[in-house]
Design a protein around this motif. Sequence first.
Motif, PDB file in Angstrom:
ATOM      1  N   PHE A   1      35.710  -8.097  15.861  1.00  0.00           N
ATOM      2  CA  PHE A   1      35.683  -9.549  14.942  1.00  0.00           C
ATOM      3  C   PHE A   1      34.761 -10.361  15.579  1.00  0.00           C
ATOM      4  CE2 PHE A   1      37.392 -13.624  13.906  1.00  0.00           C
ATOM      5  CZ  PHE A   1      37.467 -13.607  12.576  1.00  0.00           C
ATOM      6  N   ALA A   2      34.638 -10.591  16.885  1.00  0.00           N
ATOM      7  CA  ALA A   2      33.663 -11.325  17.607  1.00  0.00           C
ATOM      8  C   ALA A   2      32.228 -10.848  17.321  1.00  0.00           C
ATOM      9  CB  ALA A   2      34.026 -11.237  19.286  1.00  0.00           C
TER      10      ALA A   2
ATOM     11  N   GLN B   1      31.558  -9.083  14.597  1.00  0.00           N
ATOM     12  CA  GLN B   1      31.266  -9.124  12.983  1.00  0.00           C
ATOM     13  C   GLN B   1      30.699 -10.599  12.516  1.00  0.00           C
ATOM     14  OE1 GLN B   1      34.891  -8.190  11.220  1.00  0.00           O
ATOM     15  NE2 GLN B   1      34.594  -5.919  11.147  1.00  0.00           N
ATOM     16  N   VAL B   2      31.425 -11.389  13.113  1.00  0.00           N
ATOM     17  CA  VAL B   2      31.119 -12.801  12.752  1.00  0.00           C
ATOM     18  C   VAL B   2      29.772 -13.390  13.268  1.00  0.00           C
ATOM     19  CG1 VAL B   2      33.548 -13.605  12.549  1.00  0.00           C
ATOM     20  CG2 VAL B   2      32.296 -14.227  14.538  1.00  0.00           C
ATOM     21  N   ILE B   3      29.300 -12.648  13.952  1.00  0.00           N
ATOM     22  CA  ILE B   3      27.749 -13.056  14.620  1.00  0.00           C
ATOM     23  C   ILE B   3      26.846 -12.301  13.923  1.00  0.00           C
ATOM     24  CG2 ILE B   3      28.566 -14.350  16.478  1.00  0.00           C
ATOM     25  CD1 ILE B   3      27.151 -12.230  18.097  1.00  0.00           C
ATOM     26  N   GLU B   4      27.316 -11.190  12.966  1.00  0.00           N
ATOM     27  CA  GLU B   4      26.535 -10.346  12.103  1.00  0.00           C
ATOM     28  C   GLU B   4      25.622  -9.453  12.855  1.00  0.00           C
ATOM     29  OE1 GLU B   4      24.930 -12.264   8.552  1.00  0.00           O
ATOM     30  OE2 GLU B   4      25.174 -14.188   9.406  1.00  0.00           O
TER      31      GLU B   4
END
Lengths: 228, 295
Positions: A102-103, A105-108
Amino acid sequence: MIDMKDVSKVYENGAMALDHVNVHIDKGEFVFIVGASGAGKSTFIRMLFREVLPSDGSLIVNGQDVVHMDHSDVPYLRRGLGVIFQDYRLLPDKTVTENVAFAMQVIEAPRRKIQHSVNAVLDIVGLRDKYKCFPSQLSGGEQQRVAIARAIVNHPALVIADEPTGNLDPETSWDIMDIFKRINADGTTIVMATHDKGIVDAMKRRVIAIEDGHIVRDEAQGVYGYEN
Amino acid sequence: MKISTGEYIIRETMLSLKRNSWMSFASIGTVAVSLFVFGMFLILVVNMNRMTDSLESQVEISVYVKDEVNEGGIRTLEERITAMQGIESVKFVDREKAMERFRDRLGDQQFLLDALGDTNPLPNSFEVRVIRPDMVRTAAEAIAELPGVETAKYGQDVVEHLFDITRLVRLFGLALMFVLALATLFIISNTIRLTVFARRKEVAIMKYVGATDWFIRWPFLLEGVVLGCLGGIVAALVLRGAYRVIAAKIYDTLTFFPLIPENPFLHYVTAAILVCGMGIGALGSTISLKKFLKA
């Protein structure tokens, strides 16, 4: 890594949490922040990732001016930091792997890189075999290890931990501290607020003691110095 | 935006709609009801406008010609009226024709005219129509000034009343639409607020690990838009069906009623409802996220 000059924090209700604090922390240091509840420890920690803004003074974290930063630049400051809390703050409906990924993913981050990095950090915290578990199936110590994995998966220069062993028994706490030591040995700066006298005294690292918003002690190889 | 991010946003939106399915259902329903009333008023106002326009445009000026004006004078008068500004048509009605019409209108009571014998008290006249209803007054006044004109009359009171009623309906419709738009906005922003609240931990973690505001915002924004759009679709379907049924009834009984035909009118109404629904959905999410992202 951290350069805090003359920083004060007065909350809206008039409470003075920090009073003209000066701290300098170099890259690669391992620093304990100790003090009683309400002494200003938490404010100090939360300022580092700009959850709290100083009322006065200057603060440079990881080369970035936290005080004069645009709101839109805050995410980029935080991408260089790993934050760990006492209550783990995992997502209950996501597995260990998903929580760590998740960490990224959210910074793509690219998908292939995510998979590779997640496996690598799960190895570091020793949870590779529990990658499919949900947080509710893990012990407190294991959950905190997932949180640590999530904090370091983006290779932050600075890891900030707010009472990471506060909910854990002494033996598990030591497992967590071992992981921190290893991360620190790789060159990552660690700032950790704690109440755990045993750990602070045994680790023999730099200790900064805060009392009533002032730094009352800053020793290179310090001890906890309070009676628990 | 990267493809994987797009996937993430769509997945999160669907997940959230599913997870809060009752709340989603409730808000789609409320949005649908609001947009239905909105659409109903839109249809009503547009039809009222159309109706008053058509009634207004049917308002004629009756120009009575003095008895002493001869045929040549009548022709000159007709030319002069036709040449005036804003005149749509001028139709001459001679006194015999006028009498005939009068007789027709009386129907069963034609015997009333027997008392007149062979005399015809009706004057020659023109029926004048103007291009725009608001030109009626000036045109009538100007025509009355012409030589050989006895009087130029039009339904002053009727026109004024029509204007008043039209204005009132438009105003009431606009006010109601405004209130409904606010209510819908409130409902959607509250639903999204609940979603945000349900996912506050996730959002907090996203912020700690450095997600940008837009990355956090997208799934919620999309959720608001989807809710608004679904509500809009429901409202539009019901409205289209209802309009068809009602229009068919009206055509059966009141053939002269100037109802706007279904196509393409209903397409425009549907588009308006969908755009409003999605716009309100997006705005509602933005409102409820604004405070949340500030911290």
